[in-house]
Write a protein that holds these residues in place. Structure first.
Motif, PDB file in Angstrom:
ATOM      1  N   LEU A  59       0.763  -1.521   0.196  1.00  0.00           N
ATOM      2  CA  LEU A  59       0.344  -0.232   0.084  1.00  0.00           C
ATOM      3  C   LEU A  59       0.888   0.807   0.152  1.00  0.00           C
ATOM      4  CD1 LEU A  59      -2.805  -1.189   2.835  1.00  0.00           C
ATOM      5  CD2 LEU A  59      -3.254  -1.114   0.242  1.00  0.00           C
ATOM      6  N   THR A  60       0.427   1.800  -0.756  1.00  0.00           N
ATOM      7  CA  THR A  60       1.149   3.697  -0.688  1.00  0.00           C
ATOM      8  C   THR A  60       0.525   4.190   0.243  1.00  0.00           C
ATOM      9  OG1 THR A  60       0.145   3.963  -2.705  1.00  0.00           O
ATOM     10  CG2 THR A  60       1.845   3.110  -3.412  1.00  0.00           C
ATOM     11  N   GLY A  61       1.114   5.235   0.254  1.00  0.00           N
ATOM     12  CA  GLY A  61      -0.054   6.232   0.985  1.00  0.00           C
ATOM     13  C   GLY A  61      -0.693   6.595   0.653  1.00  0.00           C
ATOM     14  N   ARG A  62      -0.834   7.225  -0.418  1.00  0.00           N
ATOM     15  CA  ARG A  62      -2.126   7.697  -0.945  1.00  0.00           C
ATOM     16  C   ARG A  62      -3.044   6.483  -0.971  1.00  0.00           C
ATOM     17  NH1 ARG A  62      -0.775  10.546  -6.404  1.00  0.00           N
ATOM     18  NH2 ARG A  62       0.599  12.462  -6.047  1.00  0.00           N
ATOM     19  N   VAL A  65      -4.722   6.850   3.096  1.00  0.00           N
ATOM     20  CA  VAL A  65      -5.245   7.690   3.045  1.00  0.00           C
ATOM     21  C   VAL A  65      -6.705   7.844   2.141  1.00  0.00           C
ATOM     22  CG1 VAL A  65      -5.090  10.890   2.334  1.00  0.00           C
ATOM     23  CG2 VAL A  65      -3.094   9.310   3.649  1.00  0.00           C
ATOM     24  N   LEU A  66      -6.762   7.127   0.893  1.00  0.00           N
ATOM     25  CA  LEU A  66      -7.455   6.703   0.245  1.00  0.00           C
ATOM     26  C   LEU A  66      -8.412   5.410   1.282  1.00  0.00           C
ATOM     27  CD1 LEU A  66      -9.231   7.431  -2.355  1.00  0.00           C
ATOM     28  CD2 LEU A  66      -8.250   5.498  -3.229  1.00  0.00           C
ATOM     29  N   ILE A  67      -8.456   4.465   1.276  1.00  0.00           N
ATOM     30  CA  ILE A  67      -8.675   3.707   2.568  1.00  0.00           C
ATOM     31  C   ILE A  67      -9.462   4.395   3.743  1.00  0.00           C
ATOM     32  CG2 ILE A  67      -8.494   1.422   3.835  1.00  0.00           C
ATOM     33  CD1 ILE A  67      -6.107   0.861   1.004  1.00  0.00           C
ATOM     34  N   ALA A  68      -9.070   5.001   4.306  1.00  0.00           N
ATOM     35  CA  ALA A  68      -8.949   5.608   5.750  1.00  0.00           C
ATOM     36  C   ALA A  68     -10.577   6.489   5.492  1.00  0.00           C
ATOM     37  CB  ALA A  68      -8.098   6.048   6.362  1.00  0.00           C
TER      38      ALA A  68
END
Length: 181
Positions: A59-62, A65-68
């Protein structure tokens, strides 16, 4: 004389030895290593060690953040959607109850219309309170089954139930009696 290169390999470029440079070609096949450069694995020569390339993160940082964000939105909308569905169910139940009440009102209105008819009133008076017009002789038919049942009950004497004070007095007498051994 210094080596001079032309842009994108055009023209004959001279090396220090005076030989022309071979033209560049695009190689699409596997890379072949000459036999002289190959080192046998058992010869004790310095063999090249393979190193593992770092694996890309799952998982990348983006993506994190999108999943969160999606989870937060789902949690934020859960309660209002539940309230909405509950209200929809209540509205449907109230509409069903209202339809039942409307049917009852319609039935009551029909009954009220019947009571406005004088002939219906006469029929109801005859059936309910045995109303008889002047000059008519009332005739009441008793069902034979009811009469036979009443006669049988009159012929069989029923045991009289104990009166409450008789039961009370017998319990007092039993309490005063001396115990028998």
């Amino acid at each position: 004389m210094a080596e001079r290169r032309t842009p994108s390999g055009q023209g004959p470029a001279r090396r220090a030895g005076g030989r022309p440079t071979p033209p560049r070609t695009r190689n699409t096949g596997p890379i072949r290593v000459p036999a002289a450069r190959r080192t046998p694995s058992g010869s004790g020569g310095a063999a090249a060690k393979r190193t593992e390339a770092p694996r890309p993160r799952a998982l990348t940082g983006r993506a994190t953040v999108l999943i969160a964000l999606v989870v937060a939105l789902a949690l934020a909308y859960t309660y209002p959607v539940r309230v909405y569905l509950k209200q929809e169910a209540e509205i449907a139940e109230m509409e069903r109850a209202q339809a039942v009440q409307r049917a009852e009102i319609a039935e009551t209105a029909k009954t009220l219309e019947k009571w406005n008819d004088p002939e219906y009133l006469r029929i109801q008076a005859r059936e309910r309170i045995f109303y008889v017009r002047p000059g008519e002789t009332p005739l009441l038919v008793v069902d034979d089954k009811d009469r036979a049942a009443r006669t049988a009950a009159e012929q069989t004497p029923a045991a009289a139930p104990d009166r409450w004070y008789d039961t009370l007095w017998s319990s007092v007498q039993a309490a005063n009696a001396e115990p028998q051994d």
